[in-house]
Design a protein around this motif. Structure first.
Motif, mmCIF file in Angstrom:
data_model
loop_
_atom_site.group_PDB
_atom_site.id
_atom_site.type_symbol
_atom_site.label_atom_id
_atom_site.label_comp_id
_atom_site.label_asym_id
_atom_site.label_seq_id
_atom_site.Cartn_x
_atom_site.Cartn_y
_atom_site.Cartn_z
ATOM 1 N N ASP A 129 0.842 -1.204 0.000
ATOM 2 C CA ASP A 129 0.000 0.000 0.000
ATOM 3 C C ASP A 129 0.871 1.245 0.000
ATOM 4 O O ASP A 129 2.100 1.165 0.137
ATOM 5 C CB ASP A 129 -1.041 -0.023 1.131
ATOM 6 N N ASN A 145 1.469 3.708 2.009
ATOM 7 C CA ASN A 145 2.332 4.012 3.166
ATOM 8 C C ASN A 145 3.547 3.092 3.221
ATOM 9 O O ASN A 145 4.678 3.535 3.433
ATOM 10 C CB ASN A 145 1.555 3.856 4.480
ATOM 11 N N GLU A 173 -8.539 0.717 5.411
ATOM 12 C CA GLU A 173 -9.679 -0.195 5.401
ATOM 13 C C GLU A 173 -10.769 0.258 4.422
ATOM 14 O O GLU A 173 -11.458 -0.570 3.833
ATOM 15 C CB GLU A 173 -10.244 -0.265 6.832
ATOM 16 N N LYS A 205 -10.647 -1.366 1.150
ATOM 17 C CA LYS A 205 -10.631 -2.836 1.083
ATOM 18 C C LYS A 205 -11.898 -3.323 0.393
ATOM 19 O O LYS A 205 -12.825 -3.832 1.013
ATOM 20 C CB LYS A 205 -10.502 -3.407 2.508
ATOM 21 N N GLY A 219 -2.877 -5.971 7.543
ATOM 22 C CA GLY A 219 -3.953 -6.916 7.280
ATOM 23 C C GLY A 219 -4.796 -6.554 6.075
ATOM 24 O O GLY A 219 -5.349 -7.438 5.410
ATOM 25 N N VAL A 220 -4.893 -5.273 5.769
ATOM 26 C CA VAL A 220 -5.697 -4.870 4.613
ATOM 27 C C VAL A 220 -5.026 -5.338 3.323
ATOM 28 O O VAL A 220 -5.647 -5.981 2.467
ATOM 29 C CB VAL A 220 -5.930 -3.343 4.619
ATOM 30 N N ASP A 245 -5.151 -9.216 3.243
ATOM 31 C CA ASP A 245 -6.455 -9.786 2.885
ATOM 32 C C ASP A 245 -6.774 -9.552 1.401
ATOM 33 O O ASP A 245 -7.274 -10.444 0.716
ATOM 34 C CB ASP A 245 -7.576 -9.163 3.739
ATOM 35 N N THR A 289 3.557 -6.391 7.822
ATOM 36 C CA THR A 289 4.317 -5.236 8.307
ATOM 37 C C THR A 289 3.681 -4.566 9.524
ATOM 38 O O THR A 289 4.211 -3.591 10.028
ATOM 39 C CB THR A 289 4.470 -4.185 7.191
ATOM 40 N N THR A 290 2.516 -5.046 9.966
ATOM 41 C CA THR A 290 1.925 -4.530 11.206
ATOM 42 C C THR A 290 1.927 -5.652 12.243
ATOM 43 O O THR A 290 1.984 -6.838 11.891
ATOM 44 C CB THR A 290 0.465 -4.059 11.021
ATOM 45 N N LYS A 337 -7.504 -17.135 5.572
ATOM 46 C CA LYS A 337 -8.658 -16.297 5.227
ATOM 47 C C LYS A 337 -8.195 -15.081 4.435
ATOM 48 O O LYS A 337 -7.295 -14.360 4.864
ATOM 49 C CB LYS A 337 -9.375 -15.828 6.492
ATOM 50 N N LYS A 351 -18.232 -6.715 6.738
ATOM 51 C CA LYS A 351 -16.791 -6.999 6.633
ATOM 52 C C LYS A 351 -16.524 -8.351 5.975
ATOM 53 O O LYS A 351 -17.178 -9.347 6.285
ATOM 54 C CB LYS A 351 -16.209 -7.077 8.048
ATOM 55 N N THR A 390 8.729 1.376 12.232
ATOM 56 C CA THR A 390 8.151 2.531 11.522
ATOM 57 C C THR A 390 6.647 2.645 11.749
ATOM 58 O O THR A 390 6.000 3.547 11.211
ATOM 59 C CB THR A 390 8.408 2.429 9.999
HETATM 60 N N1 NAD Z 1 -7.358 -12.748 7.357
HETATM 61 C C1 NAD Z 1 -7.379 -12.789 8.666
HETATM 62 O O1 NAD Z 1 -7.323 -13.863 9.272
HETATM 63 C C2 NAD Z 1 -7.465 -11.512 9.441
HETATM 64 C C3 NAD Z 1 -7.262 -11.519 10.826
HETATM 65 C C4 NAD Z 1 -7.288 -10.303 11.512
HETATM 66 C C5 NAD Z 1 -7.520 -9.125 10.832
HETATM 67 N N2 NAD Z 1 -7.744 -9.159 9.486
HETATM 68 C C6 NAD Z 1 -7.973 -7.907 8.743
HETATM 69 O O2 NAD Z 1 -6.812 -7.081 8.873
HETATM 70 C C7 NAD Z 1 -7.200 -5.732 8.674
HETATM 71 C C8 NAD Z 1 -6.498 -4.864 9.694
HETATM 72 O O3 NAD Z 1 -5.119 -4.972 9.492
HETATM 73 P P1 NAD Z 1 -4.098 -3.864 10.025
HETATM 74 O O4 NAD Z 1 -4.488 -3.471 11.391
HETATM 75 O O5 NAD Z 1 -2.740 -4.388 9.788
HETATM 76 O O6 NAD Z 1 -4.451 -2.595 9.124
HETATM 77 P P2 NAD Z 1 -3.767 -1.943 7.820
HETATM 78 O O7 NAD Z 1 -3.335 -2.964 6.864
HETATM 79 O O8 NAD Z 1 -4.712 -0.907 7.344
HETATM 80 O O9 NAD Z 1 -2.472 -1.216 8.411
HETATM 81 C C9 NAD Z 1 -2.623 -0.150 9.305
HETATM 82 C C10 NAD Z 1 -1.911 1.122 8.829
HETATM 83 O O10 NAD Z 1 -0.504 0.986 9.033
HETATM 84 C C11 NAD Z 1 0.201 1.272 7.824
HETATM 85 N N3 NAD Z 1 1.405 0.449 7.876
HETATM 86 C C12 NAD Z 1 1.477 -0.890 7.700
HETATM 87 N N4 NAD Z 1 2.715 -1.327 8.000
HETATM 88 C C13 NAD Z 1 3.445 -0.259 8.349
HETATM 89 C C14 NAD Z 1 4.795 -0.073 8.774
HETATM 90 N N5 NAD Z 1 5.637 -1.119 8.951
HETATM 91 N N6 NAD Z 1 5.215 1.183 9.066
HETATM 92 C C15 NAD Z 1 4.354 2.235 8.943
HETATM 93 N N7 NAD Z 1 3.071 2.114 8.570
HETATM 94 C C16 NAD Z 1 2.624 0.884 8.276
HETATM 95 C C17 NAD Z 1 -0.786 0.949 6.745
HETATM 96 O O11 NAD Z 1 -0.485 1.630 5.534
HETATM 97 C C18 NAD Z 1 -2.096 1.426 7.352
HETATM 98 O O12 NAD Z 1 -2.219 2.810 7.189
HETATM 99 C C19 NAD Z 1 -8.697 -5.692 8.766
HETATM 100 O O13 NAD Z 1 -9.219 -5.490 7.468
HETATM 101 C C20 NAD Z 1 -9.083 -7.058 9.268
HETATM 102 O O14 NAD Z 1 -10.338 -7.483 8.791
HETATM 103 C C21 NAD Z 1 -7.707 -10.314 8.798
#
Ligand code: NAD
Ligand code: ZN
Length: 362
Positions: A45, A47, A76, A79, A108-109, A112, A132-133, A145, A154, A175
């Motif tokens: 993405d 960022n 999100e 997504k 996760g976005v 997924d 990366t999160t 999933k 969702k 970061t």
């Molecule tokens: N498939 C599954 O089993 C499962 C399980 C839990 C959650 N999810 C899904 O995951 C999503 C949430 O994931 P999330 O919390 O990672 O959100 P996200 O992917 O939106 O990341 C959060 C923010 O952090 C930024 N970012 C990511 N890595 C970074 C880094 N290393 N340094 C700086 N910025 C960074 C992203 O650009 C974004 O703005 C939801 O859509 C949820 O439904 C899926």
């Protein structure tokens, strides 16, 4: 370099989740052992692209793997299927084939969405998530999933697609904005609550270390949490039984996330959902008040909300699909009966659910 490798053993798909500091630089070497393709699709993405894409692309080009990088808009709210359309177009235009691996570099976005793309493009491409999160490392990047949201709710469009391997590099957390570490801690608290009372106590003792990005604490925390989810997914890959435990806090949480029009993050919504489920469990006589208090305290100390909910209770009940006129909507809830254990119940009276949501307004 501390190394950890957790295997996920699912019938038909055995793979490893690597948790290792500095892994991103060595990503290509690992990729080489998994795939002989001269090219790789990289989905990220906006960022993450600015921060970490160059490291991955450099690592790939060092072993002569050409990266086809696709940067999606972050967040999100993007997504959805429409966001993926140009990614399908670009990869087909680049004439990728069935062996071209898809690397998802992001939270996760991205995981997924890129996972869903990998599940569907050419009826399935090899998938290698590089989370990366914190949330993606401990939860979203493995288990199979994938999917996107629909305005009805969702993750309503999706597929199961297991990865070839998962590369988690805790250095990337450096970061991450503070709020995103907090979001990841919501899923860690969930894991400890459903399976590990000692792990919960450890988090109580050390949550500040996680918040100040102490990688000596976060690295084993990630590995520990991967282990909890890996064991549950291996026992029930298609969610016919105990995998439902991972939905603890999510029946409330997903409804809160949707009712807030995604102004609350997934992690924040899950935190509120964990509190609501704990409140309902206490009302039902399952969970003692002291344990519920510990949950609320830990969530607050992790920087997550345990109250202050804005959407109305009716909006949230609607988002849960509960018929407000019936006394029991027959919805399945995962409720804690102590810290470290949960039970599945479909007999939670609607007034108990309503009260648990009302209490989130405090
Ligand atoms: N498939 C599954 O089993 C499962 C399980 C839990 C959650 N999810 C899904 O995951 C999503 C949430 O994931 P999330 O919390 O990672 O959100 P996200 O992917 O939106 O990341 C959060 C923010 O952090 C930024 N970012 C990511 N890595 C970074 C880094 N290393 N340094 C700086 N910025 C960074 C992203 O650009 C974004 O703005 C939801 O859509 C949820 O439904 C899926
Ligand atoms: Zn979640």
């Amino acid at each position: 370099v501390p190394t950890d490798r957790i295997s996920v053993e699912i019938p038909g798909a055995h793979y490893d989740v690597y948790v290792r500091r500095g892994l991103l630089q060595q990503a290509a070497a690992l990729l080489r052992s998994l795939s002989s393709s001269p090219r790789a699709a990289v989905i990220t993405d906006s960022n993450v692209a600015a921060l970490h894409l160059h490291t991955l692309v450099a690592s790939l080009s060092a072993v002569s793997v050409e990266a086809i990088a696709i940067t999606l808009p972050a967040g999100e709210s993007h997504k959805e299927l429409a966001t993926l359309r140009p990614a399908y177009d670009a990869l087909l235009a680049a004439r990728i084939d069935r062996n071209t691996p898809v690397l998802t570099l992001g939270g996760g976005v991205v995981g997924d969405m890129g996972g869903f793309l990998a599940a569907t493009l050419l009826r399935g491409l090899p998938l290698i998530p590089i989370p990366t999160t914190l949330l993606a490392m401990v939860d979203a990047s493995f288990g199979g999933k994938t999917g996107v949201n629909h305005r009805e709710g969702k993750n309503l469009i999706g597929a199961f697609h297991q990865p070839l391997a998962v590369l988690a590099d805790p250095e990337l957390l450096k970061t991450l904005p503070a709020a995103e570490i907090q979001n990841g801690l919501a899923e860690c608290i969930k894991h400890e609550m459903i399976r590990d009372a000692d792990g919960f106590a450890d988090l109580e003792a050390n949550v500040e270390r996680a918040l100040r990005l102490d990688l000596d604490y976060l690295t084993p925390l990630v590995a520990h949490n991967v282990g909890i989810k890996a064991r549950i997914v291996a026992a029930d890959p298609f969610e016919r039984g105990e995998r439902a435990h991972l939905n603890f806090g999510h029946t409330f949480g997903h409804a809160i996330e949707k009712a807030s029009a995604y102004s609350l993050s997934h992690g924040q919504s899950v935190a509120l959902g964990l509190v609501a489920a704990s409140t309902a469990a206490t009302t039902m006589g399952l969970l003692d008040r002291v344990s519920r208090g510990r949950v609320v305290d830990l969530i607050r100390r992790a920087g997550l909300p345990a109250g202050g909910l804005e959407p109305s209770t009716d909006e949230i009940l609607d988002a849960m699909g509960i018929d407000k006129k019936t006394l029991n909507g027959k919805i399945r809830f995962v409720l804690p009966d102590r810290i470290g254990n949960v039970v599945v119940r479909d007999d939670v009276p609607t007034p108990v659910i309503r009260d648990a949501i009302d209490q989130l307004r405090g």
